[in-house]
Enzyme design. Structure first.
Site, PDB file in Angstrom:
ATOM      1  N   HIS A 181       0.809  -6.601  -0.244  1.00  0.00           N
ATOM      2  CA  HIS A 181       1.663  -5.461   0.078  1.00  0.00           C
ATOM      3  C   HIS A 181       0.912  -4.377   0.836  1.00  0.00           C
ATOM      4  O   HIS A 181       1.465  -3.717   1.700  1.00  0.00           O
ATOM      5  CB  HIS A 181       2.203  -4.897  -1.237  1.00  0.00           C
TER       6      HIS A 181
ATOM      7  N   SER B 120      11.344  -3.606   2.541  1.00  0.00           N
ATOM      8  CA  SER B 120      12.022  -4.502   1.601  1.00  0.00           C
ATOM      9  C   SER B 120      11.794  -4.004   0.179  1.00  0.00           C
ATOM     10  O   SER B 120      10.732  -3.470  -0.130  1.00  0.00           O
ATOM     11  CB  SER B 120      11.452  -5.908   1.745  1.00  0.00           C
ATOM     12  N   HIS B 121      12.776  -4.161  -0.670  1.00  0.00           N
ATOM     13  CA  HIS B 121      12.602  -3.903  -2.085  1.00  0.00           C
ATOM     14  C   HIS B 121      13.193  -5.063  -2.871  1.00  0.00           C
ATOM     15  O   HIS B 121      13.963  -4.869  -3.808  1.00  0.00           O
ATOM     16  CB  HIS B 121      13.230  -2.556  -2.481  1.00  0.00           C
TER      17      HIS B 121
ATOM     18  N   HIS C 145      11.783  -7.629  -4.782  1.00  0.00           N
ATOM     19  CA  HIS C 145      11.360  -7.911  -6.164  1.00  0.00           C
ATOM     20  C   HIS C 145      11.895  -6.855  -7.143  1.00  0.00           C
ATOM     21  O   HIS C 145      12.484  -7.218  -8.159  1.00  0.00           O
ATOM     22  CB  HIS C 145       9.835  -8.004  -6.254  1.00  0.00           C
TER      23      HIS C 145
ATOM     24  N   ARG D 240      11.122   8.513   2.877  1.00  0.00           N
ATOM     25  CA  ARG D 240       9.853   9.264   2.915  1.00  0.00           C
ATOM     26  C   ARG D 240       9.009   8.858   4.111  1.00  0.00           C
ATOM     27  O   ARG D 240       8.337   9.685   4.719  1.00  0.00           O
ATOM     28  CB  ARG D 240       9.075   9.041   1.613  1.00  0.00           C
TER      29      ARG D 240
ATOM     30  N   GLN E  70      11.066   1.912 -11.846  1.00  0.00           N
ATOM     31  CA  GLN E  70      11.119   3.357 -11.724  1.00  0.00           C
ATOM     32  C   GLN E  70      12.559   3.789 -11.528  1.00  0.00           C
ATOM     33  O   GLN E  70      13.379   3.057 -11.011  1.00  0.00           O
ATOM     34  CB  GLN E  70      10.321   3.850 -10.515  1.00  0.00           C
TER      35      GLN E  70
ATOM     36  N   GLU F 252       3.342   3.992  -9.489  1.00  0.00           N
ATOM     37  CA  GLU F 252       4.231   4.094  -8.331  1.00  0.00           C
ATOM     38  C   GLU F 252       5.422   4.981  -8.648  1.00  0.00           C
ATOM     39  O   GLU F 252       6.553   4.737  -8.209  1.00  0.00           O
ATOM     40  CB  GLU F 252       4.636   2.696  -7.847  1.00  0.00           C
ATOM     41  N   SER F 253       5.176   6.026  -9.397  1.00  0.00           N
ATOM     42  CA  SER F 253       6.211   7.045  -9.593  1.00  0.00           C
ATOM     43  C   SER F 253       6.738   7.436  -8.224  1.00  0.00           C
ATOM     44  O   SER F 253       5.977   7.517  -7.267  1.00  0.00           O
ATOM     45  CB  SER F 253       5.610   8.284 -10.268  1.00  0.00           C
ATOM     46  N   GLN F 254       8.029   7.672  -8.158  1.00  0.00           N
ATOM     47  CA  GLN F 254       8.669   7.929  -6.865  1.00  0.00           C
ATOM     48  C   GLN F 254       8.604   9.402  -6.482  1.00  0.00           C
ATOM     49  O   GLN F 254       8.191  10.245  -7.263  1.00  0.00           O
ATOM     50  CB  GLN F 254      10.135   7.494  -6.948  1.00  0.00           C
TER      51      GLN F 254
ATOM     52  N   GLY G 205       7.421  -2.153  10.647  1.00  0.00           N
ATOM     53  CA  GLY G 205       7.961  -3.268   9.887  1.00  0.00           C
ATOM     54  C   GLY G 205       7.286  -3.392   8.546  1.00  0.00           C
ATOM     55  O   GLY G 205       6.532  -2.515   8.119  1.00  0.00           O
TER      56      GLY G 205
END
Ligand SMILES: Nc1ncnc2c1ncn2[C@@H]1O[C@H](COP(=O)(O)OP(=O)(O)O)[C@@H](O)[C@H]1O
Ligand SMILES: [Mg+2]
Lengths: 738, 86, 228, 86
Positions: free
Chosen positions: A53, A98-99, A101, A120, A244, A318-320, A536
């Site tokens: 990633h 992509s999200h 997973h 963001r 999250q 990975e808090s948003q 991308g």
């Protein structure tokens, strides 16, 4: 599930890095790079930063080959998003992410936070986000699990986009069995900015401050980057820790505040980046890496939501809704004041330091001391082996459809989930907030006007997993071509693309073959349409229990309309307008929706693609539109000619009478490079004088009826019957029990 | 016949934006003596069956429908009720 | 006419309203923040759509505690014109400036689409440029737009003629198909459909312009650019 | 120190679309022994002060913030807690 710290020796002996997704060779490489046995924090950072990633370790050799620059590109891949000049002093910024997973595990929040993340990326460049698109792929819709995913994922995308106030103006929704356990959720965001205000994610200048702003850091989504870089199995479906909750309200404040800083406090700002995958570590170390700086952070100053977080947890959370800024020394208070006015938590958490080390302090102790490059440029890159999959080496025989009842087939095609009306889904998205949306979802590309100019932007997403499954290279080129075709039908000229490369496990030679071949197709087609790749994202390991999805590069394309009066939609406008078919039609059925309807799947060798004809046809259509000779234009894609014809009629309830010298089944052929257009009778001579690849096949009629003559049949059907099949299919499926 | 009272709340590690916003509102109302806010969902179901069966069923309903176990936890109480109360 | 649009944290149609009033309808319109306490210099105050404070508890529930709401109440009591659109409508009901409440849509989904409204009253400050019975096409975009009022309140609303707009084909389950309703005095209107999204032909229609022209007419003074 | 447990539910006269959806889902799950579903919000607040003062304050918070009394009703329980539990 709190993280338990281990000593450097215990890590080496127990090989706990294996659980973090690092191999023994990678552990050794990292140890050598940093010059000592890594401690718990350091090995954690490596696992995040060396994941696919963040490091693109398998895909980098592929991505390097992309064509990324032409005279209009202001900034290509490498930053949060790419930027293209659109004239009149403005630039467009876009990227997709992509999200997949996270959405498979928790569909609502997974999709919502995917939207939050891509937004963001856009405002971190200094652009105001003006539009969202979503590209979705699901399994077969008669499965209750799929129905649940569709409902919650659509809710999540709307839940975030609607609340933050960015219109979701387009996208696509595809259905195929291969996505049952691995739905694809790709979100694309488009922003507009003054072209001289581009920001970069860099931390330069010794003594300059790092300011953290946004949500407090918690134990949510720890090490999601390495989670996204592995496959699913049934056991892991029960692993529910990586979730999250999105907070669009917080992000709205963050967006407005950051835009205020990029636009009005430029003298204070050195760089800005969002905290995405691998959270604080990736954003900070990448900012240092891009400027070849050293950096020191004091973790005690990081705003934290939970007590007793370890350095590993703080850095990999990975808090948003968090951003990191590098601010010139002396200007810290000025920036903190802006955030305070928005009620946002912000704090100076570190500084740019002399040298090239990346140092973290926690409770006064140095807990990480590694070269910046060990986490960025020196991450491993692997050349993978590629092997042609068996079904491509020995394709099944060609599919030759038989259509005996044309009307029944036509209705069934209109109700195929991939073809059927998606308005029951996209009506859940606010498509109009910001009041710039000229063409709403339901036509080909969506169109947004650019305030302060005479211009508009058209945008679309397209993916053709079914085609790539039968030929990854040609299928990928077709995906790009279809995106361009959608823009052209709207009156736009392609500017560039963003992509999400959704593929299987890259360590399997067959999956890597698909990825490498797809890239070749993308390169050919992006050059042909003068649409470079400016940004991308890669999503690999889309596999469950060893079964991969169809190789599915999602192409997000943006185009420019220089004159608002040339915006064109697919809907028939007036009775008696003449209908032209642009492009040759062949019997192209392997991989088509008709094959899926009649056989339940796709197989065989993918039909041919004439890229040159596609270019010629697109150029012709665009020029006719720009000369104001066209009243409606629609590209031919899934389901071919008859499906496109019906779609053109629905919006205004106008029918058509056409005659084609083709076999009936060819009415559903998916030959590429084709359009349907309508021309007012008074413009017939001017249009035909263009001498384009267009054939007159009939006319629009006031009667809501389609009347079709082929070489083998003459049939007619009420518009309402086709429209009912088209509109009721999705709602009907969504209410089915197993 | 039983009445099940079900409480669904976020797991402690999950950020709850709703509770945060309620806290802000309370401080705007000048209530500074409120130390903590938890926000959740509350359900009452009435079900027939033996206690053991009902308990098992409510647990399944919570796990699969009422709570999103990716980020929420639940607990419930059962109390017997008469047909009249139902 | 001098108008103000209140921008709450989380409002997202504030700029759209300002654009419609200023650039399209041609009246003066300022953006003000939720901490403003003096509204006396305005003829009209508008409460925009969006998700004030995230709408996390109930839509509009938190915004009502903003300092500007006390001022808005005084402004309305003194006869000033108040227009609430979408989230603005929700805030006005939460604040007690309008009767009733807005509940989740009947099918629990957010809905964004054009709807047809029928004008019930053409003699209000907000609708004097329309005809009774006229049909308008305006977009809706909301999850909680299902208007509810208890039977007595409803009877009073109807008896006083406070319903200004009704849905021709009810999209969300609102009682009596109510899409827009005023207070008893008639100087506060809340409506779920977005008039500010229907003011330019380029974007699909101009049926919403009448709301702003009505206010301009009502407050006189300003010239109307571009007739309906 | 007190813990207030607040329950907010729709008034009986208001049709609650969320409860309806849950009922539909339960019948899809083939649970036909569920007679009735009530859906509401649940809050826990921790507050300092005397019992009488806290009771009055929680009532105001419910009336003005946590419930919309046009369509919802609320009830709450107070229980004393020690500083440690807070
Ligand atoms: N998930 C979605 N979100 C938003 N719009 C969508 C979605 N799915 C489909 N649409 C819209 O529906 C229309 C038809 O989509 P599609 O059939 O994919 O178009 P095409 O074949 O022209 O690419 C387009 O306007 C598209 O933007
Ligand atoms: Mg199209």
């Amino acid at each position: 599930m709190a993280h338990v710290e281990m000593s450097p020796t215990a890590i080496a002996e127990k090989k706990s890095y294996l659980d973090l997704g690092l191999t023994e060779a990678e552990y050794d490489r990292f140890t050598e790079l940093i010059g000592h046995q890594p401690n718990d924090t350091e090995i954690g950072l490596a696992s995040g930063m060396w994941s696919e990633h963040c490091a693109y370790k398998y895909s980098k050799p592929i991505l390097r080959q992309f064509w990324t620059k032409n005279e209009r590109v202001l900034m290509g891949p490498g930053e949060g998003a790419g930027v293209i000049d659109i004239g009149e002093g403005k630039a467009v910024v876009f990227k997709a992410e992509s999200h997949n997973h996270p959405s498979a595990v928790e569909p609502y929040e997974g999709a919502a936070t995917g939207v939050g993340g891509i937004i963001r990326d856009i405002f971190s460049i200094g652009a105001k986000p003006v539009a969202m698109l979503d590209s979705l792929a699901f399994g077969d819709l008669n499965q209750p699990h799929t129905q649940h995913l569709v409902d919650r994922i659509v809710a999540g995308i709307g839940g975030y986009g609607n609340a933050i106030g960015i219109p979701t103006v387009g996208g696509e929704t595809n259905f195929d069995g291969s996505y049952t356990r691995n739905p694809l959720v790709n979100a694309m965001c488009v922003g507009i900015m003054d072209k001289d205000q581009i920001q970069k994610g860099k931390a330069a200048g010794v003594g300059n401050a790092l300011i953290y702003v946004g949500a407090k850091t918690g134990r949510d989504g720890i090490n999601g980057a390495s989670f996204a870089s592995s496959e699913f199995s049934d056991d892991e479906a029960a692993d529910r820790s990586a979730v999250q909750v999105g907070d669009p309200f917080m992000e709205k404040l963050l967006m407005d505040a950051c835009l205020e800083i990029t636009q009005q406090h430029q003298q204070a700002l050195v760089g800005i980046q969002d905290m995405g995958a691998a959270g604080l570590v990736s954003s900070s170390v990448e900012m240092a890496g891009k400027a070849n700086s050293g950096m020191a952070l004091d973790l005690d100053l990081i705003p934290q939501r939970e007590a007793n977080m370890t350095p590993f947890e703080i850095m990999l959370s990975e808090s948003q809704e968090r951003m990191l800024l590098c601010v010139r020394a002396g200007f810290e208070q000025e920036v903190l004041d802006v955030f305070a006015a928005y009620d946002l938590d912000a704090a100076v958490v570190g500084h740019v330091i002399d040298g090239h080390q990346y140092k973290l302090y926690h409770h006064g102790k140095l807990v990480c001391d590694v070269p910046v490059s060990s986490l960025t440029d020196d991450a491993p890159v692997y050349e993978q082996e590629a092997k042609i999959p068996e079904h491509l080496a020995n394709p099944a025989p060609d599919f030759d459809p038989i259509v005996t009842d044309p009307v029944a087939t036509w209705k069934a095609m209109m109700a195929m989930p991939t073809i059927a009306d998606k308005s029951s889904l996209y009506r859940r998205y606010d498509a109009q907030v910001q009041t710039n949306t000229v063409v709403l979802p339901g036509s080909d590309a969506a169109v947004i006007r650019v305030r302060g100019t005479h211009r508009a932007l058209a945008m679309t997403t397209d993916s053709k997993g079914r085609y790539l499954y039968l030929d990854p290279q040609v299928g990928a080129a077709m995906s790009v071509a279809e995106a361009a075709r959608n823009l052209v039908a709207s009156g736009a000229e392609p500017l560039g693309i963003t992509d999400c490369l959704n593929f299987g496990d890259p360590t399997k030679p067959e999956a890597f073959y698909e990825l490498a071949e797809a890239a070749k197709g993308i390169i050919q087609a992006t050059k042909a349409f003068n649409a470079p790749v400016i940004s991308g994202n890669v999503s690999l390991y889309n596999e469950t229990n060893g079964h991969a999805i169809y190789p599915t590069p999602m192409i997000g394309m943006v185009g420019l309309i220089e004159d608002l009066s040339t915006i064109t939609t697919a809907a028939f406008k007036h009775a008696d307008d003449l209908i032209y078919l642009v492009g040759e039609t062949h019997g192209d059925f392997n991989g088509s929706e008709l094959q899926k309807l009649q056989t339940g799947g796709v197989s065989g060798r993918l039909f041919d693609f004439d890229l040159e004809a596609e270019q010629t046809n697109q150029a012709f259509v665009l020029s006719a539109i720009r000369q104001h000779l066209v009243t409606a234009a629609h590209d031919l894609s899934d389901g071919g000619l008859l499906v496109a014809l019906a779609e053109m009629g629905f919006a205004n309830g106008l029918g058509a009478k056409i005659k084609v010298t083709l076999p009936t089944s060819w009415g559903f052929s998916e030959t590429q490079g084709r359009f349907l257009m309508t021309v007012a009778p008074e413009n017939q001579a001017a249009f035909e004088a263009l001498n384009g690849p267009a054939k007159l096949i009939g006319h629009v009629q006031a009667a809501p009826e389609f009347d079709v003559t082929t070489v083998s049949h003459h049939f007619s059907v009420a518009l309402g019957q086709l429209q009912t099949a088209f509109e009721e299919a999705l709602p009907w499926y969504m209410n089915q029990k197993a | 016949m039983f009445k099940a009272k079900v409480y669904v709340t976020y797991k402690p590690s999950v950020l709850d934006p709703k509770a945060e916003v309620i806290k802000t509102a309370l401080s705007r109302m000048d209530y500074h003596n409120v130390a903590d806010v938890l926000y959740g969902k509350y359900f009452e179901l009435k079900l027939s069956g033996t206690e053991a069966a009902v308990r098992k069923q409510v647990d399944t309903i919570c796990d699969q429908l009422l709570a999103n176990v990716n980020m929420e936890t639940y607990r419930f109480d059962l109390e017997p009720i008469t047909e009249d109360e139902a | 006419m001098k108008a103000a649009v209140i921008s709450f944290p989380g409002s997202n149609c504030d700029l759209d309203l300002q654009w419609a009033v200023q650039q399209i309808a041609g009246a003066d319109c300022e953006l003000i923040k939720q901490d403003q306490t003096d509204l006396s210099s305005y003829d009209v105050v508008m409460v925009p759509g969006g998700f004030s404070y995230g709408d996390y508890l109930r839509s509009g529930a938190i915004a009502r505690f903003s300092p500007v709401m006390t001022a808005l109440k005084d402004f309305a009591d003194a006869g000033g014109y108040v227009l609430g659109v979408c989230n603005g409508f929700q805030i006005l009901t939460e604040a007690g400036l309008l009767p009733g409440a807005l509940q989740w849509n009947r099918d629990l989904n957010f809905i964004c689409e054009p709807v047809t409204l029928t004008v019930d009253r053409a003699d209000t400050a907000f609708s004097n440029q329309y005809q009774v019975g006229e049909q308008l096409t305006l977009p809706i975009a909301h999850g909680e737009g299902n208007y509810y009022a208890d039977p007595e309140t409803l009877a009073a609303l109807e008896a006083n003629g406070q319903v200004v707009f009704r849905y021709a084909d009810n999209p969300n389950g609102s009682v009596h198909d109510i899409a827009g309703v005023t207070n008893a005095a008639g100087n506060v209107l809340g409506m779920m459909p977005h008039p500010e999204r229907a003011v330019e032909a380029l974007l699909g229609g101009t049926d919403g312009l009448g709301v702003f022209h009505s206010l301009i007419q009502q407050t006189k003074g300003a010239d109307i650019r571009g007739a309906r």
